[in-house]
Design a protein around this motif. Structure first.
Motif, short mmCIF file in Angstrom:
data_model
loop_
_atom_site.label_atom_id
_atom_site.label_comp_id
_atom_site.label_asym_id
_atom_site.label_seq_id
_atom_site.Cartn_x
_atom_site.Cartn_y
_atom_site.Cartn_z
N ARG A 11 0.84 -1.20 0.00
CA ARG A 11 0.00 0.00 0.00
C ARG A 11 0.87 1.25 0.00
NH1 ARG A 11 -5.15 -2.01 3.63
NH2 ARG A 11 -5.04 -4.16 2.90
N VAL A 12 0.61 2.09 -0.97
CA VAL A 12 1.38 3.34 -1.08
C VAL A 12 0.71 4.42 -0.25
CG1 VAL A 12 2.10 5.16 -2.67
CG2 VAL A 12 2.34 2.76 -3.33
N LEU A 13 1.54 5.19 0.46
CA LEU A 13 1.06 6.31 1.26
C LEU A 13 1.67 7.58 0.69
CD1 LEU A 13 -0.27 7.60 3.74
CD2 LEU A 13 1.75 6.97 5.06
N PHE A 14 0.83 8.48 0.26
CA PHE A 14 1.28 9.71 -0.41
C PHE A 14 1.60 10.78 0.64
CE2 PHE A 14 -1.55 7.33 -3.17
CZ PHE A 14 -0.70 7.11 -4.24
N ASN A 15 2.86 11.16 0.70
CA ASN A 15 3.35 12.07 1.73
C ASN A 15 3.70 13.43 1.12
OD1 ASN A 15 4.19 12.95 4.25
ND2 ASN A 15 6.24 12.10 4.06
N ARG A 16 3.58 14.46 1.96
CA ARG A 16 3.89 15.84 1.56
C ARG A 16 3.04 16.28 0.37
NH1 ARG A 16 10.45 15.25 1.93
NH2 ARG A 16 10.50 14.50 4.08
N ASP A 63 0.64 18.51 -1.61
CA ASP A 63 0.35 19.95 -1.59
C ASP A 63 -1.13 20.20 -1.83
OD1 ASP A 63 0.64 22.70 -1.52
OD2 ASP A 63 1.35 22.85 -3.57
N VAL A 64 -1.64 19.72 -2.97
CA VAL A 64 -3.05 19.95 -3.31
C VAL A 64 -3.77 18.64 -3.63
CG1 VAL A 64 -4.65 21.10 -4.90
CG2 VAL A 64 -2.55 22.27 -4.18
N SER A 65 -3.21 17.88 -4.58
CA SER A 65 -3.91 16.69 -5.08
C SER A 65 -2.92 15.54 -5.27
CB SER A 65 -4.60 17.00 -6.41
OG SER A 65 -5.01 15.81 -7.06
N ALA A 66 -3.16 14.44 -4.55
CA ALA A 66 -2.29 13.27 -4.71
C ALA A 66 -2.35 12.73 -6.13
CB ALA A 66 -2.70 12.19 -3.71
N VAL A 67 -3.54 12.74 -6.73
CA VAL A 67 -3.70 12.19 -8.09
C VAL A 67 -2.84 12.96 -9.09
CG1 VAL A 67 -5.33 11.83 -9.97
CG2 VAL A 67 -6.00 11.28 -7.62
N GLU A 68 -2.79 14.28 -8.95
CA GLU A 68 -2.00 15.09 -9.88
C GLU A 68 -0.51 15.02 -9.57
OE1 GLU A 68 -3.47 19.05 -9.90
OE2 GLU A 68 -5.48 18.48 -10.58
N GLU A 69 -0.16 15.03 -8.30
CA GLU A 69 1.25 15.12 -7.90
C GLU A 69 1.97 13.78 -7.97
OE1 GLU A 69 1.33 17.24 -4.09
OE2 GLU A 69 -0.39 18.38 -4.83
N ALA A 112 -5.25 8.11 1.03
CA ALA A 112 -4.18 7.70 1.94
C ALA A 112 -3.02 8.67 1.76
CB ALA A 112 -3.75 6.27 1.66
N GLN A 113 -3.18 9.85 2.35
CA GLN A 113 -2.23 10.93 2.11
C GLN A 113 -1.93 11.69 3.39
OE1 GLN A 113 -4.10 13.73 -0.57
NE2 GLN A 113 -5.54 14.46 0.95
N ILE A 114 -0.73 12.29 3.41
CA ILE A 114 -0.33 13.20 4.47
C ILE A 114 -0.02 14.53 3.81
CG2 ILE A 114 1.33 13.70 6.30
CD1 ILE A 114 1.76 10.71 6.63
N LEU A 115 -0.76 15.55 4.20
CA LEU A 115 -0.58 16.86 3.59
C LEU A 115 0.71 17.52 4.07
CD1 LEU A 115 -4.24 18.22 3.89
CD2 LEU A 115 -3.15 17.17 1.89
N GLU A 116 1.28 18.35 3.22
CA GLU A 116 2.48 19.10 3.57
C GLU A 116 2.19 19.95 4.80
OE1 GLU A 116 5.97 19.98 3.86
OE2 GLU A 116 5.75 19.34 1.78
N GLU A 125 4.40 22.05 8.28
CA GLU A 125 5.62 22.32 9.03
C GLU A 125 5.63 21.64 10.38
OE1 GLU A 125 5.97 26.42 10.54
OE2 GLU A 125 3.87 26.68 9.93
N VAL A 126 4.50 21.10 10.80
CA VAL A 126 4.40 20.56 12.15
C VAL A 126 5.39 19.42 12.39
CG1 VAL A 126 2.59 18.83 11.69
CG2 VAL A 126 2.77 19.88 13.95
N PHE A 127 5.68 18.63 11.36
CA PHE A 127 6.56 17.48 11.56
C PHE A 127 8.00 17.90 11.82
CE2 PHE A 127 3.04 15.89 8.87
CZ PHE A 127 2.47 15.05 9.82
N ASP A 128 8.47 18.95 11.13
CA ASP A 128 9.81 19.47 11.41
C ASP A 128 9.88 20.07 12.81
OD1 ASP A 128 10.85 18.73 8.97
OD2 ASP A 128 10.38 20.64 8.00
N LEU A 129 8.82 20.77 13.21
CA LEU A 129 8.80 21.37 14.56
C LEU A 129 8.81 20.29 15.62
CD1 LEU A 129 6.15 24.20 13.94
CD2 LEU A 129 8.63 24.47 14.18
N LEU A 130 8.07 19.22 15.39
CA LEU A 130 8.06 18.10 16.34
C LEU A 130 9.44 17.44 16.41
CD1 LEU A 130 4.64 16.55 15.32
CD2 LEU A 130 5.18 17.46 17.59
N ALA A 131 10.08 17.26 15.26
CA ALA A 131 11.41 16.65 15.25
C ALA A 131 12.41 17.51 16.00
CB ALA A 131 11.87 16.44 13.81
#
Length: 235
Positions: free
Chosen positions: A130-135, A137-143, A163-167, A169-175
């Motif tokens: 199963r592919v998970l689309f990360n980062r 921006d607008v549309s997983a299908v297009e990107e 099955a996507q994670i939108l772009e 900044e929270v993840f960098d702040l958490l790291a």
């Protein structure tokens, strides 16, 4: 549920997926990092058993007895991991699902397709890849058009655009603060009130509290989005 998070490509968010998406929603799962050089969920404060790809025998024995596990395979170890996986007859059957995070770059998408091909050769059936689309921006299908095109052509894996994670900044702040999104969401401290109560001359403390207030505000909607992502990935 026993899940392996894998991709030949580095910097696609495998540790983000393990730490912020999967671990909070499979709370009984043992986290195993197959990693030698890069960040793992242990860097965010989670309890992690760390192995190298060549130590597959130990991992195999763990999977035989684990009711739930998340195996985070670093890019530097995936070739050894897959080579060892093929040495053990039907070893891939001990993993219920292979999750492949991918980001929109051309290189990451090409290497994701190579990872799918390698898993298929190892005998992993399409419904377990199963592919998970990360980062996104607008549309997983297009990107991620090459991934969806390959899904239609090969029928070798599942690609749900939800099955996507939108772009964010929270993840960098958490790291930077070595925190998980679950820890921030569970923290009931009113940091906004604390900022107002702090000595206005204490710049360092005000900065710390302000950062945590902003992080809470960012994390809560992302956490709700990840609930939907998890459902889309596994239903």
């Amino acid at each position: 549920m026993r899940i392996a998070v894998v991709n030949f490509s580095g910097s696609v968010g495998k540790t983000v997926v393990t730490s912020h998406l999967l671990a909070p929603r499979i709370p009984e799962a043992e986290i195993i990092a197959v990693e030698s050089t890069n960040e793992s969920a242990a860097d965010l404060g989670l309890d992690v058993d760390q192995l190298r790809g060549a130590h597959f025998g130990k991992l195999f024995r763990k999977l035989l007895t684990a009711r739930a596990a998340i195996v985070d395979v670093g890019a530097s170890n995936i070739e050894d991991f897959l080579a060892e996986l093929n040495k053990y007859d039907q070893a891939q059957a001990e993993i219920d699902c292979f999750v492949l995070p991918v980001v929109p770059t051309g290189k990451a998408q090409r290497e994701t397709i190579k990872t799918i091909e390698a898993l298929s050769r190892a005998g992993v059936t399409p419904e377990r890849i199963r592919v998970l689309f990360n980062r996104v921006d607008v549309s997983a299908v297009e990107e991620f058009a090459p991934i969806f095109a390959y899904a239609q052509l090969s029928r070798a894996f599942l690609a749900n655009p939800q099955a996507q994670i939108l772009e964010s900044e929270v993840f960098d702040l958490l790291a930077n603060r070595r925190l998980t999104i679950e820890a921030i969401v569970a923290d009931q401290t009113d940091y906004r009130a604390k900022v107002r109560e702090t000595d206005p001359n204490d710049d360092e403390e005000i900065d710390r509290l302000s950062d945590l207030a902003a992080l809470q505000s960012l994390a809560r909607p992302v956490h709700r989005e990840l609930d939907q992502t998890f459902k889309a990935l596994f239903t």
